[in-house]
Enzyme design. Structure first.
Site, short mmCIF file in Angstrom:
data_model
loop_
_atom_site.label_atom_id
_atom_site.label_comp_id
_atom_site.label_asym_id
_atom_site.label_seq_id
_atom_site.Cartn_x
_atom_site.Cartn_y
_atom_site.Cartn_z
CE LYS A 1 -11.83 -7.22 0.35
NZ LYS A 1 -10.45 -6.79 0.26
CB SER B 1 -4.52 -6.28 4.58
OG SER B 1 -4.00 -5.04 4.19
CG HIS C 1 -1.93 -0.95 1.42
ND1 HIS C 1 -2.12 -1.69 2.57
CD2 HIS C 1 -2.90 -1.34 0.55
CE1 HIS C 1 -3.16 -2.48 2.42
NE2 HIS C 1 -3.65 -2.30 1.19
NE ARG D 1 -2.93 -7.57 -4.73
CZ ARG D 1 -3.80 -7.80 -3.75
NH1 ARG D 1 -3.37 -7.91 -2.52
NH2 ARG D 1 -5.08 -7.93 -3.99
#
Ligand code: PNS
Length: 168
Positions: free
Chosen positions: A41, A128, A17, A91
């Site tokens: 989530k 994360s 990040h 990514r």
């Protein structure tokens, strides 16, 4: 004045990040790190205040970056803050489908454009959620998150198992 949003849950902030935010800050006058208040989530590991404190520590050197919270639609937050752009890190190809869909939805809803920055290769496996999982089981997350975040992760999981694991 070109303002960009870097949105996310940041639970917790990772070196991936920070890489994206730092690079965004080179291209825009003003960058708002938009921390979602109600991540869909999972239940979050860190409170909003904790996530903010970690981001503030790590971004203090960037004078054109500030941290704000939002709930509801990102595009509404963007309008309220006169931000014309969203910046996301990509990514891998696996990120692309969903990110493209969100970018197109946000464009349709509001006309706001999303710009993608390719994640630096050394962070392409980082998320994360994986960092939380590795830390939960005592794995080494150094180099994946800032040192202070690694300390907070250790502390949080010690708290969660009741002040330190004891052999039974
Ligand atoms: O770090 P995350 O959890 O991958 O971030 C996801 C986030 C917060 C950027 C995304 O879920 C989001 O923008 N949520 C806000 C709600 C919204 O605007 N939904 C419509 C998107 S098309």
């Amino acid at each position: 004045m070109a303002t960009a949003l870097c949105p996310g849950s940041f639970d917790p902030v990772t070196n991936g990040h920070l890489d994206i935010i730092e690079r965004t800050a080179r291209h825009f006058d003003d960058v708002i790190v938009a921390v979602i208040r109600n991540p869909q989530k999972t239940a979050s590991l860190f409170t909003l205040e904790e996530r903010q404190a970690m981001l503030t520590d790590e971004l203090a050197h960037l004078t054109n970056v500030r941290i704000e919270f939002f709930k509801g639609l990102l595009v509404e937050f963007a309008k309220e803050h006169d931000a014309e752009s969203i910046v996301k890190g990509l990514r891998a190809v696996s990120d692309f489908d969903y990110e493209l869909q969100m970018a197109q939805m946000n464009q349709q809803l509001s006309g706001i454009d999303t710009f993608f920055i390719s994640t630096s290769p050394q962070y392409s496996f980082l998320s994360s959620s994986l960092v939380r999982e590795v830390a939960r089981f005592g794995g080494d997350v150094s180099g994946m998150v800032p040192d202070k975040v690694a300390v907070r992760l250790r502390e949080r999981f010690v708290e969660q198992i009741g002040g330190g694991a004891k052999d039974e």
